[in-house]
Design an enzyme around this catalytic site. Sequence first.
Site, PDB file in Angstrom:
ATOM      1  N   GLU A 250       6.597   9.472  -1.408  1.00  0.00           N
ATOM      2  CA  GLU A 250       5.487   8.546  -1.640  1.00  0.00           C
ATOM      3  C   GLU A 250       5.955   7.177  -1.153  1.00  0.00           C
ATOM      4  O   GLU A 250       6.535   6.410  -1.905  1.00  0.00           O
ATOM      5  CB  GLU A 250       5.120   8.532  -3.128  1.00  0.00           C
TER       6      GLU A 250
ATOM      7  N   GLU B 297       5.740  -3.085   2.642  1.00  0.00           N
ATOM      8  CA  GLU B 297       7.056  -2.650   2.153  1.00  0.00           C
ATOM      9  C   GLU B 297       7.848  -1.894   3.208  1.00  0.00           C
ATOM     10  O   GLU B 297       9.059  -1.734   3.066  1.00  0.00           O
ATOM     11  CB  GLU B 297       6.966  -1.791   0.875  1.00  0.00           C
TER      12      GLU B 297
END
Length: 309
Positions: A67, A76
């Site tokens: 994930e 990110e």
Amino acid sequence: AGAKEVTGIDGSVTIADIARTNARINGLLAEAAEDGENRASGCVTILQGKVEETAELPTQVDVIVSEWMGYALLYECMLNTVLYARDKCLRPGGVLLPNTSTIYMAAVDKTGTSTSFWEEVYGFDMSVVGQTLHDRGLKQAIVGEVRGESVVTDSAMIKHFDLMTMSVSDTNFTSSFTLRHKPVDSPDSEAEPVECHALVLWFDSGFTAEACAEHPVMLTTSPHCQPTHWMQTLLHLKAPLYLASHGKSTDAPLAGEVGSKACPAACISGTITYAQGIHLRNLDITVQYHAEGNDGRVSPEQVVNYEMN
């Protein structure tokens, strides 16, 4: 689920320790028997560290599950690590899950932003707060929940990733988009022009039939579906743009600038660019856009740079 061996990897010492404890409590941790106890070893091994720096990485694995998705999908920048693991660990014919990801865009009206709330707050005009938030939204992408009823255009797919074949360089891209008034009920029907205040981004992650033939699943963060913790990402426009419906005739030249209330546009067109920010986890998004009329006129080109940090 019947796997012969399972290896979990996490950069956090705390999370790795907790994962080992969970596996041990449930009789799944792969470890030698202690104190002569005749205890069968489990199938789960937990490694702590960065994937790129872990010497004990397994090879020839059948499945990699991660994930990694962030706001606007790529915030990110964790996908780089997953692709490294794919190239290092996955056997030929193995699968990476999810195996696809797709980014979409649409436009929203004022209700899709937080600015409208401040126009009247329990009888007080606090619109200066809304203006401040709008100005901030011209510098930074805003993450928040957008409801489907706030979306006033059709959607555009701006990027599709095949995670089995893509490279890290594919995460820096520029894509074109065109957004039109949300389809009306029939070609002859007319709808009032809509007022576009921001662009909204969301993504889907696919466990498709190519990887999951028995039970394919599409996970979505669309504003039209059940909310998720990823919510949606808003990119504020410099000024509202009005769009006319397909059913409303705008062929005849209208007075005023294209995209104004007096002269609603046929569409909003432009490009969107994703680029890794100065810091590894950051994401820079640049949108260049203009409104187009059916008479061939266009509004002045606008460029906005949004940071995600």
